[in-house]
Design a protein around this motif. Structure first.
Motif, PDB file in Angstrom:
ATOM      1  N   GLU B  74     -37.944 -12.411 -45.376  1.00  0.00           N
ATOM      2  CA  GLU B  74     -38.907 -12.242 -46.465  1.00  0.00           C
ATOM      3  C   GLU B  74     -38.134 -11.923 -47.739  1.00  0.00           C
ATOM      4  N   GLY B  75     -38.343 -12.690 -48.758  1.00  0.00           N
ATOM      5  CA  GLY B  75     -37.562 -12.515 -49.974  1.00  0.00           C
ATOM      6  C   GLY B  75     -36.234 -13.242 -49.823  1.00  0.00           C
ATOM      7  N   TYR B  76     -35.441 -13.249 -50.916  1.00  0.00           N
ATOM      8  CA  TYR B  76     -34.200 -14.020 -50.876  1.00  0.00           C
ATOM      9  C   TYR B  76     -33.157 -13.335 -50.001  1.00  0.00           C
ATOM     10  N   VAL B  77     -32.889 -12.040 -50.291  1.00  0.00           N
ATOM     11  CA  VAL B  77     -31.854 -11.327 -49.538  1.00  0.00           C
ATOM     12  C   VAL B  77     -32.460 -10.851 -48.227  1.00  0.00           C
ATOM     13  N   SER B  78     -32.527 -11.740 -47.254  1.00  0.00           N
ATOM     14  CA  SER B  78     -33.113 -11.397 -45.977  1.00  0.00           C
ATOM     15  C   SER B  78     -32.713 -12.459 -44.967  1.00  0.00           C
ATOM     16  N   VAL B  79     -32.665 -12.079 -43.699  1.00  0.00           N
ATOM     17  CA  VAL B  79     -32.376 -13.067 -42.652  1.00  0.00           C
ATOM     18  C   VAL B  79     -33.355 -12.857 -41.498  1.00  0.00           C
ATOM     19  N   GLY B  80     -33.376 -13.806 -40.585  1.00  0.00           N
ATOM     20  CA  GLY B  80     -34.305 -13.753 -39.472  1.00  0.00           C
ATOM     21  C   GLY B  80     -33.862 -12.769 -38.404  1.00  0.00           C
ATOM     22  N   VAL B  81     -34.838 -12.400 -37.553  1.00  0.00           N
ATOM     23  CA  VAL B  81     -34.567 -11.524 -36.415  1.00  0.00           C
ATOM     24  C   VAL B  81     -35.101 -12.243 -35.177  1.00  0.00           C
ATOM     25  N   HIS B  82     -34.354 -12.169 -34.072  1.00  0.00           N
ATOM     26  CA  HIS B  82     -34.691 -12.956 -32.893  1.00  0.00           C
ATOM     27  C   HIS B  82     -34.782 -12.095 -31.650  1.00  0.00           C
ATOM     28  N   ALA B  83     -35.536 -12.602 -30.684  1.00  0.00           N
ATOM     29  CA  ALA B  83     -35.693 -11.865 -29.432  1.00  0.00           C
ATOM     30  C   ALA B  83     -34.395 -11.951 -28.635  1.00  0.00           C
ATOM     31  N   PRO B  84     -33.943 -10.820 -28.069  1.00  0.00           N
ATOM     32  CA  PRO B  84     -32.685 -10.823 -27.339  1.00  0.00           C
ATOM     33  C   PRO B  84     -32.824 -11.370 -25.912  1.00  0.00           C
ATOM     34  N   THR B  85     -34.042 -11.451 -25.404  1.00  0.00           N
ATOM     35  CA  THR B  85     -34.247 -11.995 -24.075  1.00  0.00           C
ATOM     36  C   THR B  85     -35.690 -12.468 -23.977  1.00  0.00           C
ATOM     37  N   SER B  86     -36.052 -13.069 -22.868  1.00  0.00           N
ATOM     38  CA  SER B  86     -37.426 -13.499 -22.725  1.00  0.00           C
ATOM     39  C   SER B  86     -38.265 -12.363 -22.167  1.00  0.00           C
ATOM     40  N   GLY B  87     -39.539 -12.332 -22.553  1.00  0.00           N
ATOM     41  CA  GLY B  87     -40.397 -11.254 -22.064  1.00  0.00           C
ATOM     42  C   GLY B  87     -41.650 -11.159 -22.887  1.00  0.00           C
ATOM     43  N   ARG B  88     -42.253  -9.963 -22.826  1.00  0.00           N
ATOM     44  CA  ARG B  88     -43.534  -9.761 -23.474  1.00  0.00           C
ATOM     45  C   ARG B  88     -43.360  -8.729 -24.581  1.00  0.00           C
ATOM     46  N   VAL B  89     -43.986  -8.971 -25.703  1.00  0.00           N
ATOM     47  CA  VAL B  89     -43.942  -7.985 -26.794  1.00  0.00           C
ATOM     48  C   VAL B  89     -44.896  -6.852 -26.451  1.00  0.00           C
ATOM     49  N   LEU B  90     -44.358  -5.632 -26.354  1.00  0.00           N
ATOM     50  CA  LEU B  90     -45.212  -4.491 -26.038  1.00  0.00           C
ATOM     51  C   LEU B  90     -45.866  -3.930 -27.291  1.00  0.00           C
ATOM     52  N   ILE B 110     -39.750  -5.175 -26.867  1.00  0.00           N
ATOM     53  CA  ILE B 110     -39.896  -6.296 -25.942  1.00  0.00           C
ATOM     54  C   ILE B 110     -39.606  -5.831 -24.518  1.00  0.00           C
ATOM     55  N   GLU B 111     -40.546  -6.131 -23.632  1.00  0.00           N
ATOM     56  CA  GLU B 111     -40.343  -5.845 -22.221  1.00  0.00           C
ATOM     57  C   GLU B 111     -39.765  -7.106 -21.587  1.00  0.00           C
ATOM     58  N   ALA B 112     -38.558  -7.003 -21.023  1.00  0.00           N
ATOM     59  CA  ALA B 112     -37.904  -8.195 -20.478  1.00  0.00           C
ATOM     60  C   ALA B 112     -38.596  -8.633 -19.193  1.00  0.00           C
ATOM     61  N   ASP B 113     -38.687  -9.956 -19.008  1.00  0.00           N
ATOM     62  CA  ASP B 113     -39.278 -10.431 -17.758  1.00  0.00           C
ATOM     63  C   ASP B 113     -38.204 -10.718 -16.717  1.00  0.00           C
ATOM     64  N   GLY B 114     -36.953 -10.517 -17.059  1.00  0.00           N
ATOM     65  CA  GLY B 114     -35.860 -10.680 -16.104  1.00  0.00           C
ATOM     66  C   GLY B 114     -35.393 -12.114 -15.959  1.00  0.00           C
ATOM     67  N   GLU B 115     -36.105 -13.054 -16.555  1.00  0.00           N
ATOM     68  CA  GLU B 115     -35.702 -14.456 -16.382  1.00  0.00           C
ATOM     69  C   GLU B 115     -34.711 -14.892 -17.443  1.00  0.00           C
TER      70      GLU B 115
END
Lengths: 182, 550, 338, 191
Positions: B74-90, B110-115
């Protein structure tokens, strides 16, 4: 006796001439001091100083009509800066004035009846809304002047102290203890 | 040195000041980089970089894959953020983050689903892609400097109006004691780092690539030199004088170019990247993986110190456990190195892009500092200062809150390296005073800006009111003239009465609404409490109708 | 508790700095006792005692903790420098008065350790020489030059009971500086007087021992080279210039180096970090001007030695010098104050 | 030339108008809180004093003469007031902030005893025109020197942990005293 009078009037005449010329040559057009004072004031336009806004207060200070310690939102630092600019001693905040933590006005939107009285009171156009529609304070624009609180007929505006978060967090003044070395 | 691709050693220009520190690097270099097992829970802060925090684009309950974007820049000085594993957002809520304030900040839990299923990687063909869209992809992939400042990399990779930046420096100095994450990375993944450097060079249009490594890391130097064979990248050993890893210091050391105050190294034609950033860039471009992990050193008073490849969002408590846990007698944890790091308040805080080291303190290596005595103006701080400031004078005025003087003494050139505090015989927390003064000045500037904007709006409003008044007067005058003509004069404005009635009705409605909304959270209450509330309500409305407040 | 850094340099404290200074003064004190008799022990003991007691009282009055400030050694440095600047065998109350002005007025009125503008020992000295010139001009002569050198008991007697069994005439002699002035007035050339070198041998040994201490401080990086080099350089240069202009009136530079508290001043007094300039260029200006002023006061002024006044004058100028000699900050085009 | 130089050096250092003659203490204490202001005040005083020394010499020798000697103080004050008025307008035009900061002390240069004292001392010492100018300039430079040094010193003192009863003017007076003590070292240097 006559020579004394002549000498003194002669000196006075010459000096008067020079000063008269200088007064024209070095005339000061306007007083930029008001701008300098106004730049220090916090621009809440709250009127706690007894003047109808920051600029009128600045003009009063420049004229020497008002004291420098009438501005609570400016706080101690504001008074110190004014004192420095004007070359006088800083003094504590004037009587009957208290410094409050910086807050913003919040409208309880379930209660607002859309009377526009607060919009008319807001000196910095920080409240949006139309007649008979719910109003909202834009928190980034609100100066916390509290001028909208009193006019509201349903008391739906309250002042909320701005909470500290990571974006406005400040490093504290270091605490050093000498007595720890026992 | 036998791997030297170019036999001539470049002439080094020592920067002013600096100090020699005991390194303690060997503590965490005994084992290769280890990967952390998958954890059940990750807490991913949305503010991991300098600038505007990313805006969350997931909600509680959403399912996410590894590498899926969960925070949009959001805005110019900014970068994206990504999920570190697969799972469900708590949840998307404020959680403790690694920050000197100890305050909470918005995180995606994020609750990891282990996969550990990943999104389809999107490698980038950097040779043919145009520079702008390449940078844009890096922005979305979350690339930010991993040396500690976490400045968005895509901005630094933009040569801008200069068209090209002649010199690219890879910062492998790692001058802070104890930290070894760059050291191990260079030992184990040298060719990947240099591939990343080649991409950077391509993007910047740099002619020369220099790698600066402190000479207390001979293995890293050897490994990097070996990887550099066949290219014209030059690996340079620099003396181990703290803070050689500072961007401006390393630039001066390697090129003799002095970065102007309030400027960037690019002003003298140099861009500096941490070796970790070069590696992350390689992963992003060649493998198409967004930034979801980094190397973190866990060292000090732990059972098994070492370096770990850690997913961003890993709670630090889990990381410490992976390093064998803290030994008894631990006296605190530092995020970063001992010179510039800060005390971690809560181990529930996660690893972010900025966390390069978790240092567990003990009483032997980190004795509590002696109490501070008054400054005796000995000047040891001034001799140690790499920016050639007068720390004792800065302290003198910062202590007295005379911020104008501190700014006149160039407070904002201070890089907070801590050399002055380290050598101070009076043990004054000098850096704390500078940070205090800086944040006060920033706060004041924010206030000043707000005041200026408020003034502008106020003046605009006054003008508008004036204009409205004039217009109204004109209208009235016109109306009066018309009425005079028609001869019909009504004594009362029928409108006013109507308006008053409407207002009164609205006020009454609002009062009712106020009463109506008062009770909250009363749905699942036990019977006894309900009764009590009912009786209170009855007392309040029945007993004294005029004053509804208790 | 600092937020960062989390480590500090080992064995580094104000106390360590101050005790290094004291240790470096020891050779000078020993040689002084050897050359001028044991009276120095009495004055040293008295100033130490008075300074400590006054410091303790003031600290108590100011509600400050006694232990860190009494044990940091800074009071001892003040006391020792005062004792070494004052003549020995003064009445005890003069030592008390000097200590009072040094510790109370020059140091604590300004806020105590690290905050004083003027060198405390030199304030004590200057107050005494301005107020009690008669006492302050009685310098005991070196052993061998004086008719009689008081032993420890006689020294105690003189200090506490005024003139005891020994008359001042027996143990004092005009200092080389005084003699030089007197001789110049009667028409003898300064060269001839200096060549006679009464008492200069004793001074030579003393000066060498101070210089030795000073070199120790340099080696331990307690002081930097700027102040001693600038002070001695400017002093020698000014003295040489005057001597070349008029050798009959002005002593040669060696004389200036060996007399008064030149060397003590160069290594121990002017280098007091609190009251000295802290920038490299500032130190050169500060000490250089002090050297010039010292020679001017000695050659033309009314007071026997110029070091104390030169130090105080330059102390007053230090904030100004510091303000305009800030080093060029990295990345700035030039050092400036805005 | 050497005489003029001696007059200059003598008035700047040895017979410093503030430190040894104890004249002009009012602006010395009043306008020494900030370095920049003290520089402005010093410059203004230097201008006024030098001009006043020369003008009053001319008036003394060419206008008053022997028989109108009783008008000396009166006419000197008028001259000084005139020059101060001129300076005031000039500063007000060129530097409004300095004008505001100098405040009451700028018109008070008129009653700065140093400014009247130096022309009177000139007459007493039977200085010629050039000597008068140098004496005035030297006195003013001496005033500026100590004022500026003192201002820098007070800026530093501002942040010191001075015990409460001694804050502000008290410690400033103590410092002025110690500075004066230091200036006593120059005694006898130049007659």
């Amino acid at each position: 006796m006559l020579s004394a009078i002549l000498v003194m009037s002669g000196i006075a005449l010459v000096l008067g001439g020079v000063l008269g010329w200088a007064a024209i040559r070095f005339r000061v057009e306007e007083d930029p001091l008001v701008d300098k004072i106004d730049a220090i004031l916090p621009q809440t336009q709250c009127g706690q100083c007894g003047y109808p806004g920051c600029r009128p207060y600045a003009e009063a200070i420049a004229k020497g009509e008002a004291d420098i310690n009438r501005c609570p939102p400016g706080g101690e630092e504001g008074i110190r800066q004014l004192a420095e600019l004007l070359g006088v001693e800083p003094k504590p905040l004037g009587e009957g004035l208290v410094h409050k933590p910086k807050s913003v006005a919040v409208i309880d939107e379930r209660l607002c009846i859309g009377c526009t009285l607060c919009i008319q009171a807001c000196p910095v156009d920080a409240i949006v809304g139309a007649a008979k529609q719910m109003h909202t304070v834009v928190p980034e624009l609100c100066t916390g002047c509290e001028l909208c609180v009193a006019p509201c007929p349903v008391d739906c505006i309250r002042m909320e102290v701005i909470k500290e978060d990571i974006s406005n967090w400040k490093w504290r003044y270091p605490v050093v203890s000498l007595t720890a070395l026992a | 040195m036998r791997f030297a691709p170019t036999p001539d050693e470049p002439r080094l220009t020592p920067f002013p000041g600096g100090i020699r520190l005991p390194a303690h690097k060997e503590v965490s270099t005994q084992r290769p980089i280890a990967a952390l097992p998958l954890l059940p829970l990750y807490v991913v802060p949305l503010r991991q970089h300098i600038g505007e925090p990313a805006r969350p684009i997931v909600q509680a309950g959403d399912r996410v894959l590894r590498g899926q974007m969960i925070g949009r820049p959001e805005g110019y000085v900014s970068v994206g953020v990504h999920a570190p594993t697969s799972g469900r957002v708590l949840a998307v809520e404020p959680r403790p983050v690694p920050h000197p304030s100890g305050l909470a900040d918005l995180c995606v839990v994020i609750e990891a689903d282990g996969e550990d299923r990943a999104v389809e990687p999107t490698p980038l063909d950097w040779h043919v892609m145009d520079a702008s869209s390449l940078r844009n992809r890096l922005r979305e992939m979350g690339l930010a400097g991993l040396g500690g400042a976490v400045f968005p990399s895509f901005i630094k990779l933009n040569p801008g109006a200069r068209r090209s930046i002649p010199i690219l420096i890879l910062n492998g100095a790692e001058c802070e004691p104890w930290i070894t994450c760059d050291d191990l990375l260079m030992r184990q993944r040298a060719s990947e780092i240099l591939l990343g450097a080649q991409i950077m060079r391509h993007m910047l249009g740099a002619q020369q690539v220099l790698v600066g490594i402190e000479d207390n890391k001979p293995q890293a130097i050897a490994s990097m030199m070996e990887a550099a064979i066949g290219s014209d990248i030059r690996v340079v050993a620099v003396p181990s004088i703290y803070p050689a890893g500072g961007g401006k210091q390393l630039t001066y050391l390697l090129t003799g170019r002095e970065t102007p105050a309030h400027g960037l190294t690019t002003d003298v034609g140099v861009q500096v990247f941490n070796v970790g950033t070069a590696y992350a860039l390689y992963r992003a471009v060649v493998h198409g993986e967004p930034l979801t992990s980094r190397i973190v050193t866990v060292t000090g008073h732990v059972a098994a110190p070492g370096n770990f490849e850690v997913r961003l969002g890993t709670p630090i408590a889990d990381l410490l456990a992976a390093a064998g846990g803290e030994l008894t007698g631990a006296t605190g944890r530092v995020i970063g190195g001992p010179m510039m790091g800060f005390e971690l308040k809560d181990t529930a805080a996660p690893v972010t892009k900025a966390v390069n080291c978790v240092l567990v303190k003990d009483a032997v290596h980190f004795p509590p500092p002696p109490p501070a005595l008054p400054c005796i103006r000995c000047g040891a701080c001034a001799r140690a200062c790499p920016m050639r400031l007068s720390p004792h004078e800065l302290y003198w005025y910062a202590r007295h809150r005379d911020f104008g003087k501190t700014q006149a003494l160039n407070l904002f050139d201070c890089i907070e390296c801590g050399c002055c505090s380290y050598v101070c015989p009076s043990h004054i927390p000098l850096v704390d005073y500078y940070r205090f003064a800086k944040s006060e000045i920033w706060a004041r500037e924010r206030e000043k800006k707000a005041a200026d904007e408020a003034r502008a709006r106020h003046e605009f409003r006054l003008q508008r009111l004036e204009r409205e008044k004039q217009e109204k007067a004109e209208r009235l005058a016109k109306k009066a003239a018309e009425r005079l003509e028609s001869g019909a004069v009504s004594a009362q404005d029928p409108d006013a009465e109507r308006k008053r009635a409407i207002l009164a009705a609205a006020i009454e409605k609002a009062r009712k609404a106020k009463e109506g909304v008062q009770p909250r959270n009363v749905d699942d209450l036990p019977e006894a409490v309900r009764k009590e509330i009912a009786s209170i309500d009855a007392r309040r409305t029945g007993g004294n109708g005029a004053d509804p407040t208790p | 508790m600092p937020t960062s850094p989390h480590i500090v340099l080992a064995d580094n404290s104000v106390r360590a700095v101050m005790f290094k200074v004291l240790a470096a003064l020891v050779p000078g004190v020993v040689v002084h006792a050897w050359m001028f008799g044991p009276a120095i022990w009495v004055s040293l003991l008295l100033t130490t005692l008075f300074c400590l007691v006054i410091e303790a009282l003031v600290l108590a009055m100011r509600d400050l903790p006694l232990k860190p400030f009494l044990s940091d050694g800074s009071v001892l440095v003040t006391a020792w420098l005062l004792a070494l600047s004052l003549p020995t065998l003064l009445p005890w109350w003069l030592y008390a008065l000097g200590s009072l002005f040094a510790v109370l007025v020059a140091k604590h009125l300004y806020g105590g350790l690290g905050q004083n503008v003027f060198n405390p020992a030199m304030v004590g000295y200057a107050v005494l020489i301005v107020s009690f010139p008669a006492h302050m001009n009685l310098w005991p002569a070196p052993v061998g030059v004086a008719g009689h050198t008081p032993n420890l008991m006689e020294a105690l007697d003189l200090v506490f009971a005024g003139q005891g069994a020994v008359s001042p005439d027996a143990y004092t002699a005009a200092t080389p500086m005084d003699q030089l002035r007197a001789q110049v007035r009667t028409g003898l050339s300064a060269e001839a007087v200096a060549a006679a070198s009464f008492g200069l041998h004793a001074k030579e040994a003393l000066v060498l021992s101070y210089a030795l201490g000073g070199l120790l401080l340099l080696a331990h990086r307690v002081i930097t080279w700027h102040v001693p080099v600038a002070f001695l350089g400017a002093l020698v240069a000014t003295a040489t210039l005057l001597h070349l202009i008029d050798p009959g009136r002005h002593a040669d530079p060696l004389f200036h180096l060996l007399t008064g508290s030149t060397v003590l001043g160069a290594f121990f007094i002017l280098t007091d970090p609190v009251s000295a300039s802290t920038t490299p260029l500032g130190k050169l200006i500060y000490a250089g001007l002090a050297g010039v002023i010292t020679v001017l006061i000695r050659s033309f002024g009314a007071y026997p030695d110029g070091v104390a006044f030169a130090v105080l004058l330059m102390n007053a100028a230090v904030p100004f010098i510091d303000a305009y000699t800030q080093p060029r900050v990295f990345g700035h085009s030039r050092g400036r104050r805005t | 030339m050497q005489d003029y130089l001696l007059i200059l050096l003598g008035t700047v250092f040895v017979n410093n108008i503030v430190m040894t003659k104890m004249l002009g203490l009012c602006p010395f204490m009043g306008v020494s809180r900030k370095l920049e202001t003290s520089l402005g005040m010093g410059a203004a005083t230097t201008f006024v004093l030098t001009l006043a020394s020369g003008l009053s010499y001319l008036i003394e020798t060419h206008v008053l003469g022997e028989e109108l000697r009783y008008l000396r103080t009166l006419s000197f004050i008028v001259v000084i007031a005139g020059i101060v008025g001129f300076t005031e307008m000039f500063i007000r035009k060129t530097s409004p902030v300095l004008f505001r900061v100098l405040g009451i002390y700028l018109p008070l240069i008129t009653t700065n005893c140093a400014v009247l004292g130096i022309p009177l001392l000139n007459v007493q010492a039977r200085h010629g025109f050039v000597e008068s100018l140098f004496f005035g300039l030297g006195g003013a430079l001496g005033f500026t020197l100590v004022l500026v040094l003192f201002a820098a010193l007070r800026e530093r003192l501002e942040a010191a942990d001075v015990p409460l009863p001694f804050r502000g003017s008290a410690i400033a007076l103590v410092s002025a005293g110690l500075m004066s003590l230091a200036f006593m070292g120059f005694a006898g240097l130049v007659k």
